[in-house]
Motif scaffolding. Structure first.
Motif, PDB file in Angstrom:
ATOM      1  N   ARG A 117     -23.646  35.569 -36.912  1.00 48.98           N
ATOM      2  CA  ARG A 117     -24.663  36.277 -36.556  1.00 48.98           C
ATOM      3  C   ARG A 117     -25.375  36.229 -35.098  1.00 48.98           C
ATOM      4  O   ARG A 117     -26.514  36.711 -34.704  1.00 48.98           O
ATOM      5  CB  ARG A 117     -25.932  35.808 -37.383  1.00 48.98           C
ATOM      6  N   ALA A 118     -24.364  35.759 -34.265  1.00 49.33           N
ATOM      7  CA  ALA A 118     -24.552  35.478 -32.862  1.00 49.33           C
ATOM      8  C   ALA A 118     -23.598  35.945 -32.377  1.00 49.33           C
ATOM      9  O   ALA A 118     -23.009  35.297 -31.402  1.00 49.33           O
ATOM     10  CB  ALA A 118     -25.107  34.258 -32.529  1.00 49.33           C
ATOM     11  N   LEU A 119     -23.122  37.256 -32.324  1.00 50.50           N
ATOM     12  CA  LEU A 119     -21.578  37.627 -31.856  1.00 50.50           C
ATOM     13  C   LEU A 119     -22.043  38.246 -30.249  1.00 50.50           C
ATOM     14  O   LEU A 119     -23.206  38.517 -30.007  1.00 50.50           O
ATOM     15  CB  LEU A 119     -21.221  38.787 -32.595  1.00 50.50           C
ATOM     16  N   SER A 120     -21.055  38.339 -29.476  1.00 48.27           N
ATOM     17  CA  SER A 120     -21.259  38.743 -28.067  1.00 48.27           C
ATOM     18  C   SER A 120     -20.201  39.928 -28.024  1.00 48.27           C
ATOM     19  O   SER A 120     -19.012  39.912 -28.574  1.00 48.27           O
ATOM     20  CB  SER A 120     -20.847  37.858 -27.222  1.00 48.27           C
ATOM     21  N   PRO A 165     -25.927  40.204 -33.692  1.00 44.12           N
ATOM     22  CA  PRO A 165     -26.956  41.284 -33.744  1.00 44.12           C
ATOM     23  C   PRO A 165     -26.847  42.519 -33.898  1.00 44.12           C
ATOM     24  O   PRO A 165     -25.632  42.975 -33.635  1.00 44.12           O
ATOM     25  CB  PRO A 165     -27.928  40.673 -32.603  1.00 44.12           C
ATOM     26  N   SER A 169      -8.665  32.722 -31.471  1.00 42.00           N
ATOM     27  CA  SER A 169      -9.720  32.750 -30.596  1.00 42.00           C
ATOM     28  C   SER A 169     -10.998  32.818 -31.645  1.00 42.00           C
ATOM     29  O   SER A 169     -11.090  33.682 -32.528  1.00 42.00           O
ATOM     30  CB  SER A 169      -9.708  34.006 -29.842  1.00 42.00           C
ATOM     31  N   SER A 170     -12.119  32.021 -31.167  1.00 45.97           N
ATOM     32  CA  SER A 170     -13.261  32.051 -31.923  1.00 45.97           C
ATOM     33  C   SER A 170     -14.433  32.966 -31.247  1.00 45.97           C
ATOM     34  O   SER A 170     -14.561  32.877 -30.103  1.00 45.97           O
ATOM     35  CB  SER A 170     -13.854  30.742 -32.144  1.00 45.97           C
ATOM     36  N   VAL A 171     -14.925  34.016 -31.970  1.00 46.98           N
ATOM     37  CA  VAL A 171     -15.870  34.781 -31.540  1.00 46.98           C
ATOM     38  C   VAL A 171     -17.181  34.347 -31.560  1.00 46.98           C
ATOM     39  O   VAL A 171     -18.455  34.954 -31.519  1.00 46.98           O
ATOM     40  CB  VAL A 171     -15.722  36.287 -31.799  1.00 46.98           C
ATOM     41  N   GLY A 172     -17.349  33.105 -32.279  1.00 45.74           N
ATOM     42  CA  GLY A 172     -18.606  32.319 -32.567  1.00 45.74           C
ATOM     43  C   GLY A 172     -19.138  32.696 -33.825  1.00 45.74           C
ATOM     44  O   GLY A 172     -18.617  33.066 -34.755  1.00 45.74           O
ATOM     45  N   TYR A 173     -20.474  32.263 -34.044  1.00 43.70           N
ATOM     46  CA  TYR A 173     -20.965  32.407 -35.319  1.00 43.70           C
ATOM     47  C   TYR A 173     -21.415  34.180 -35.594  1.00 43.70           C
ATOM     48  O   TYR A 173     -21.690  34.748 -34.943  1.00 43.70           O
ATOM     49  CB  TYR A 173     -22.414  31.754 -35.419  1.00 43.70           C
ATOM     50  N   GLY A 216     -17.592  39.743 -25.546  1.00 49.28           N
ATOM     51  CA  GLY A 216     -16.732  38.681 -25.983  1.00 49.28           C
ATOM     52  C   GLY A 216     -15.586  39.268 -26.954  1.00 49.28           C
ATOM     53  O   GLY A 216     -14.523  39.050 -26.903  1.00 49.28           O
ATOM     54  N   HIS A 235     -23.518  40.160 -43.119  1.00 42.84           N
ATOM     55  CA  HIS A 235     -24.289  39.261 -42.427  1.00 42.84           C
ATOM     56  C   HIS A 235     -23.954  39.284 -40.935  1.00 42.84           C
ATOM     57  O   HIS A 235     -24.519  38.439 -40.108  1.00 42.84           O
ATOM     58  CB  HIS A 235     -23.596  37.701 -42.864  1.00 42.84           C
TER      59      HIS A 235
END
Lengths: 290, 370
Positions: free
Chosen positions: A73-76, A96, A67-71, A79, A93
């Motif tokens: 520096r732009a975590l949810s 937010p 599962s990808s939690v995204g970039y 999520g 790194h």
């Protein structure tokens, strides 16, 4: 935290029993928020604990199937929590800050590692990840092995010859390639492989460099990220970039495609990456035999 | 006899007026009720959906924990915490920012008498972007000199100050050239060009991770929607959004022209100052904490105008309701579509708002040709 999702945990434990895996009470659910940390988890053979990774986790290729939690520096926050992690491995790194604070406030353990472009940083990351996963022994072994490999590679750098001048092209957009300056993973790798980056003291980060500066820098060797190398059509394409053909590297065709994941990753494979750069920097007869 | 006939005719006339008045009024009331219902529906959908599945009953009991709900309605401590510390503050942030952007957009369109105006024209977002990138790239060095700035709110503070400086300089420069709206517009374009160029210059000096941070910042996100951040932004955005409709009559007068507004007893210059201060505060705070969220301020006022006409006294509150609902809906999508990751919300508002705006334009063109 374990009481939080306990009903879900028991079903996971049940699944483990059904499929014959060894169920352990302390089954961690780990999310890695950095490519090099993911590599370390795999190197420690603890990949079965991983439930999610960020988009920089591209190696080994199996990691991209998680599962990808995204970039990073732009975590949810929600999520990440939806994967019910018990441990989050992150670097400085990650962001937010608000999302990290919300995750912390819900009691999920998170360790933060400082990322630097050095072999010491790699060793430290290995030790810290191993400690967090309670794999101290395997961690010590991996750290020792990595350090040993690193020293072996470094010992092959000849000390009696002048350092070759090396440039690293990350991209080739707009015909002015973006070249690694100081404070980049590429510059650190050039140095570790016994090269000298002429732009190391002139600017930081990756900058577009024009033909004249390229010729003035007089690189002996050019490394090009494999993606750019392929996108301009290989060696002939790189040679046709303004200025490149007039440099010593261009004249002697010492232009090589490098795997950026391997070269710029600063993980357990870094000694291997240094070795492959070293081969291109010094002719085999000059390097000190391993 | 004749006087009595006249008075009865007057009576009929006034009775007619009341009926007309009531029918008109009823239309607005209905529209507001529909908007409120839509807002409530979206809010419930928002609180009830997300990467972590939580049953609706448990959502309700978590949002209103002080009511003694039946035992099987009560959420586990973890699920309740997800609703209370993550979803609820973020939902309120989305509502507030959506309302603020839409009202600011409507006020700007009224002030400029131009349907294409948005708060960006004042340099609000350009100034914020310049200050944000300056902080992202040089913040580390600045904080070394001034340790006080080593703080998680420094980026927001910088962006807010940047937007305020840009919009106030637009106004100050334009005001010296006379109070014409056209001059204000042109000054805004010039300031935007300057902030854009300076932003580019700093982007050029940025390294890879700074570049990515800035790119994500420009695409907007409501991930900063926490109670702490709400406490900081709500006083600014809520106040400005509530005060704006009090200038509706002035904006209505301005629709007739600046000279006409003057004759009706409104000072266009004063109105301009008031609206610009309100808009730059509201949008500045929104941009500072949520990055750039496009198209809400542009599209929502158009939508509302299509439904109930251009009267600002009714337009501005309706914009607040619709803007809040739409941003809430967009954020619901943003955090669900690629879960467990999330999409930057600016991408959603622009990619949904863009085509809609095109449709709106083609409809307008079709009408004017008829």
């Amino acid at each position: 935290m374990s009481s939080l999702f306990s009903h879900k945990f028991s079903s996971i434990a049940l699944l483990c029993l059904v499929f014959g895996a060894t169920p352990s009470l302390a089954q961690e659910r780990v999310i890695s928020l950095n490519g090099s940390l993911t590599e370390i988890v795999y190197a420690l053979k603890q990949e079965s604990l991983l439930v999610g990774v960020d988009t920089t986790s591209q190696f080994p290729p199996e990691a991209t199937e998680l599962s990808s939690v995204g970039y990073q520096r732009a975590l949810s926050a929600e999520g990440i929590l939806s994967l019910q992690p018990t441990l989050i491995l992150s670097t400085n790194h990650a962001g937010p800050e608000t999302a990290l604070q919300q995750i912390n406030s819900l009691g999920v353990e998170r360790i933060t590692l400082q990322e630097q472009y050095s072999i010491e940083s790699v060793i430290e990351k290995i030790q810290d990840v191993a400690e967090a996963l309670q794999q101290d022994e395997a961690g010590q072994a991996l750290a020792k092995q990595t350090l040993q490999d690193f020293k072996q590679v470094q010992a092959r750098i000849p000390s009696d010859t002048a350092k070759p001048r090396v440039l690293f092209f990350l991209g080739t957009g707009n015909a002015s390639p973006s070249v690694a300056g100081g404070n980049t993973a590429a510059a650190a790798m050039i140095e570790l492989a016994g090269g000298d980056n002429p732009f190391g003291n002139q600017f930081e980060g990756y900058k577009a460099v024009n033909a004249e500066s390229m010729i003035a820098a007089a690189p002996d060797v050019l490394f090009v990220s494999s993606r750019s190398f392929d996108s301009v059509g290989g060696l002939s394409g790189v040679l046709s970039l303004p200025g490149v053909a007039a440099t010593p590297a261009g004249q002697n065709k010492r232009i090589y495609s490098v795997d950026t994941l391997l070269t710029l990753g600063f993980g357990p494979r870094t000694p291997l990456a240094i070795a492959s750069l070293l081969e291109h920097l010094y002719p085999p007869e000059k390097t000190i035999a391993p | 006899m004749s006087s009595s006939a006249k008075s009865s005719a007057e009576l009929v006339q006034s009775f007619d007026n009341t009926i007309n008045f009531d029918a008109e009024q009823l239309k607005f009331v209905m529209f507001y009720i529909v908007l409120l219902l839509a807002l409530l529906t979206v809010l419930l959908l928002y609180l009830g959906n997300g990467p972590i599945p939580i049953p609706a009953t448990q959502v309700i009991s978590s949002v209103l924990p002080f009511i003694p709900w039946p035992v099987d309605w009560q959420a586990s401590a973890g699920d309740a915490a997800v609703i209370q510390t993550i979803r609820l503050p973020r939902a309120l942030m989305a509502l507030m920012v959506g309302a603020g952007l839409a009202v600011s957009g409507a006020a700007m369109q009224g002030l400029f008498r131009n349907p294409l105006a948005d708060p960006g024209l004042l340099g609000v977002s350009g100034g914020a972007a310049l200050a944000a990138v300056a902080w992202i790239v040089f913040g580390g060095s600045i904080a070394q000199v001034i340790p006080l700035l080593q703080h998680q709110y420094s980026l927001a503070l910088f962006a807010f100050v940047g937007s305020a400086v840009a919009s106030l300089s637009v106004f100050y420069i334009a005001d010296r050239q006379g109070s014409s709206v056209a001059i204000l517009l042109l000054t805004g374009i010039a300031i935007n060009a300057i902030t854009g160029a300076l932003t580019g210059l700093i982007v050029y000096a940025a390294d890879d991770s700074q570049l990515r941070s800035f790119t994500f910042w420009t695409m907007g996100s409501l991930a900063n929607g926490s109670w702490e951040n709400l406490r900081l932004t709500a006083p600014v955005i809520l106040c400005t959004t509530i005060i704006c409709p009090f200038f509706a009559k002035g904006l209505n007068a301005l629709l007739l022209g600046e000279a006409e507004a003057q004759h009706l007893g409104f000072s266009p210059r004063q109105l301009k100052i008031q609206i610009i201060v309100l808009v730059s505060l509201s949008v500045g705070a929104a941009v500072a904490f949520c990055g750039m969220i496009g198209f809400v301020g542009l599209v929502v006022p158009h939508l509302v105008r299509l439904a109930i006409g251009p009267d600002h006294t009714k337009l501005l509150p309706a914009c607040a309701l619709l803007g809040g609902s739409l941003l809430l809906l967009a954020d619901l999508l943003a955090r669900s579509i690629v879960a467990p990751a999330e999409l930057p919300i600016g991408l959603l508002t622009a990619s949904l708002g863009g085509p809609f705006f095109l449709w709106l334009i083609s409809r307008q063109v079709g009408r004017s040709l008829q």
